[in-house]
Scaffold this motif. Structure first.
Motif, mmCIF file in Angstrom:
data_model
loop_
_atom_site.group_PDB
_atom_site.id
_atom_site.type_symbol
_atom_site.label_atom_id
_atom_site.label_comp_id
_atom_site.label_asym_id
_atom_site.label_seq_id
_atom_site.Cartn_x
_atom_site.Cartn_y
_atom_site.Cartn_z
ATOM 1 N N ARG A 266 5.299 3.042 7.044
ATOM 2 C CA ARG A 266 4.146 3.220 6.153
ATOM 3 C C ARG A 266 3.075 4.068 6.806
ATOM 4 O O ARG A 266 2.416 4.878 6.143
ATOM 5 C CB ARG A 266 3.575 1.834 5.788
ATOM 6 C CG ARG A 266 4.492 0.966 4.978
ATOM 7 C CD ARG A 266 4.626 1.457 3.534
ATOM 8 N NE ARG A 266 3.407 1.204 2.808
ATOM 9 C CZ ARG A 266 2.725 2.115 2.116
ATOM 10 N NH1 ARG A 266 3.168 3.358 2.070
ATOM 11 N NH2 ARG A 266 1.621 1.811 1.479
ATOM 12 N N ALA A 267 2.900 3.895 8.148
ATOM 13 C CA ALA A 267 1.913 4.698 8.864
ATOM 14 C C ALA A 267 2.297 6.171 8.865
ATOM 15 O O ALA A 267 1.436 7.054 8.949
ATOM 16 C CB ALA A 267 1.772 4.194 10.297
ATOM 17 N N GLN A 268 3.597 6.442 8.768
ATOM 18 C CA GLN A 268 4.091 7.824 8.691
ATOM 19 C C GLN A 268 4.086 8.357 7.261
ATOM 20 O O GLN A 268 4.687 9.373 6.973
ATOM 21 C CB GLN A 268 5.507 7.891 9.274
ATOM 22 C CG GLN A 268 5.570 7.587 10.759
ATOM 23 C CD GLN A 268 7.000 7.555 11.283
ATOM 24 O OE1 GLN A 268 7.950 7.373 10.523
ATOM 25 N NE2 GLN A 268 7.138 7.721 12.586
ATOM 26 N N ARG A 269 3.390 7.625 6.380
ATOM 27 C CA ARG A 269 3.212 8.015 4.982
ATOM 28 C C ARG A 269 4.520 7.987 4.169
ATOM 29 O O ARG A 269 4.670 8.704 3.187
ATOM 30 C CB ARG A 269 2.569 9.407 4.876
ATOM 31 C CG ARG A 269 1.178 9.468 5.481
ATOM 32 C CD ARG A 269 0.574 10.848 5.293
ATOM 33 N NE ARG A 269 -0.741 10.929 5.875
ATOM 34 C CZ ARG A 269 -1.860 10.550 5.261
ATOM 35 N NH1 ARG A 269 -1.791 10.031 4.050
ATOM 36 N NH2 ARG A 269 -3.034 10.668 5.856
ATOM 37 N N ILE A 270 5.467 7.171 4.615
ATOM 38 C CA ILE A 270 6.678 6.979 3.805
ATOM 39 C C ILE A 270 6.333 6.006 2.683
ATOM 40 O O ILE A 270 5.817 4.911 2.944
ATOM 41 C CB ILE A 270 7.843 6.420 4.651
ATOM 42 C CG1 ILE A 270 8.249 7.451 5.707
ATOM 43 C CG2 ILE A 270 9.039 6.067 3.769
ATOM 44 C CD1 ILE A 270 9.330 6.970 6.648
ATOM 45 N N GLN A 271 6.575 6.399 1.460
ATOM 46 C CA GLN A 271 6.163 5.592 0.315
ATOM 47 C C GLN A 271 6.919 4.254 0.267
ATOM 48 O O GLN A 271 8.077 4.155 0.653
ATOM 49 C CB GLN A 271 6.395 6.356 -0.986
ATOM 50 C CG GLN A 271 5.543 7.614 -1.112
ATOM 51 C CD GLN A 271 5.769 8.321 -2.430
ATOM 52 O OE1 GLN A 271 6.707 8.016 -3.170
ATOM 53 N NE2 GLN A 271 4.902 9.274 -2.750
ATOM 54 N N THR A 274 10.275 4.135 -1.443
ATOM 55 C CA THR A 274 11.417 4.608 -0.657
ATOM 56 C C THR A 274 11.999 3.473 0.174
ATOM 57 O O THR A 274 13.220 3.322 0.293
ATOM 58 C CB THR A 274 10.986 5.753 0.283
ATOM 59 O OG1 THR A 274 10.441 6.819 -0.506
ATOM 60 C CG2 THR A 274 12.179 6.277 1.079
ATOM 61 N N ASP A 344 0.947 -4.114 5.727
ATOM 62 C CA ASP A 344 -0.228 -3.331 6.129
ATOM 63 C C ASP A 344 0.089 -2.704 7.472
ATOM 64 O O ASP A 344 0.278 -3.406 8.487
ATOM 65 C CB ASP A 344 -1.461 -4.247 6.250
ATOM 66 C CG ASP A 344 -2.673 -3.465 6.697
ATOM 67 O OD1 ASP A 344 -2.993 -2.434 6.056
ATOM 68 O OD2 ASP A 344 -3.270 -3.876 7.707
ATOM 69 N N PRO A 345 0.184 -1.381 7.529
ATOM 70 C CA PRO A 345 0.597 -0.703 8.774
ATOM 71 C C PRO A 345 -0.220 -1.113 9.987
ATOM 72 O O PRO A 345 0.334 -1.378 11.047
ATOM 73 C CB PRO A 345 0.387 0.774 8.420
ATOM 74 C CG PRO A 345 0.449 0.834 6.931
ATOM 75 C CD PRO A 345 -0.114 -0.438 6.447
#
Length: 351
Positions: A266-271, A274, A344-345
């Motif tokens: 999630r921190a790497q902006r992976i939705q 996905t 929550d990342p």
């Protein structure tokens, strides 16, 4: 899908437990379904082959063919091309000069009636000392051309025809003439009776002491038939539900163990969609592989089981059950969704 496959390959042992569980439960579901279908078919196959629309039994028989007796005076004037008389009795048979006995059901009818069995080999009887039998008699060493005895009678009956898929009350059927039936009953010269009038073309037959019912209703009254169906159905449904619960528990545990990884993703902006898609792809892949392995195992069982075993493979039923098992496994995966959606990342990585 890529993430799902990558994760499965990286943690082979972990996911092999889920795969093995799905395989074992799916195999049991398919095996018990085949047992249930085999038992159901062996209880009613001969009746299904009539392709009848109804049946007339004695009023007191409680819709049970095995308990029905209709005196000649009550049916003689009602028999026709669309109302065929049938005599039923349970019997024991053996080859002449052979002590090994086989339990059988006897169906007696007129050979030109629509309920006469279709032959796969041989011919119809031309006398009262000739019979037609189900092909499954070959499993007991009884074949076309042999002479058999019925209920220990001194008379012998030659097998002149074979038919296939004719069993009633789980026993193979011996088809005889009505005269032979009355001889076995000891009523040839008096008190002749039959068990039922089998009807076609939706005709109606009425009379004192008679009751007309549908074929499905009569089948449901075969002793033990409905309880057997209910027991097997309940067990199959229970195992399918258990599959969903077990898969859900496994996936939930794995999800909890991977919360840190999901936080990094999630921190790497992976939705999140996905990640969720990857989770359900894993479940679908594991379910598909487990079911495929169980079907291969069932294929092996088919060749190993003896011919006398109550086992009837139905690939249509397997296809439907496979879809239901996959659906239940996917529903089990929903248990993990609340934890995934609340990842929550910052909090997860900090832990």
């Amino acid at each position: 899908m890529y993430l799902a496959i990558k994760e499965i390959l990286r943690n082979k042992l972990r996911y092999s437990l889920i795969l093995t569980t799905i395989f074992l439960i799916s195999f049991m579901v398919f095996f018990m379904t085949s047992l249930a279908l085999g038992l159901v078919r062996n209880n009613r196959a001969a009746i299904d082959n009539w392709q009848a629309t109804g049946v007339v039994l004695s009023d007191y028989a409680n819709d049970n063919l095995t308990a029905s007796f209709i005196p000649e005076k009550d049916y003689k004037e009602k028999r026709s091309e669309e109302a065929a008389p049938l005599g039923y009795m349970f019997a024991v048979t053996n080859l002449v000069d052979d002590s090994e006995k086989v339990n059988v059901s006897i169906f007696a009818q007129e050979w030109d009636a629509f309920i006469s069995p279709s032959l796969t080999e041989g011919r119809y009887p031309e006398g009262d000392d000739e019979v037609v039998v189900d092909q499954s008699f070959e499993n007991y060493g009884i074949k076309l051309g042999d002479a058999i005895q019925l209920n220990g009678s001194e008379a012998s009956y030659k097998i002149v025809g074979l038919t296939q898929g004719n069993k009633f009350f789980t026993e193979p059927v011996v088809f005889t003439s009505l005269t032979t039936y009355w001889i076995l009953q000891g009523t040839l010269n008096s008190n002749k009776s039959i068990s039922a009038l089998v009807l076609k073309n939706d005709i109606e037959v009425t009379g004192d002491g008679l009751k007309q019912i549908s074929i499905p209703k009569m089948i449901s009254k075969i002793p033990g038939y409905t309880p057997q169906v209910n027991v097997f159905s309940g067990m199959i449904i229970a195992m399918i539900v258990i599959t969903g619960l077990i898969v859900g528990i496994f996936v939930y545990i794995i999800t909890i163990q991977k919360l840190g990884l999901y936080g990094i993703m999630r921190a790497q902006r992976i939705q999140i969609k996905t990640i969720v898609w990857s989770l359900f792809c894993q479940i679908l892949l594991l379910s598909g592989m487990g079911i495929a392995l169980s079907l291969l195992a069932i294929g092996g069982v088919i060749f190993l089981l003896p011919a006398t075993f109550f086992f009837y493979p139905s690939w249509i039923a397997y296809s439907i059950l496979s879809s239901v098992i996959c659906l239940m496994a996917l529903l089990g995966g929903i248990i993990s969704l609340p934890r995934l959606l609340k990842v929550d990342p910052i909090t997860v990585i900090a832990e």
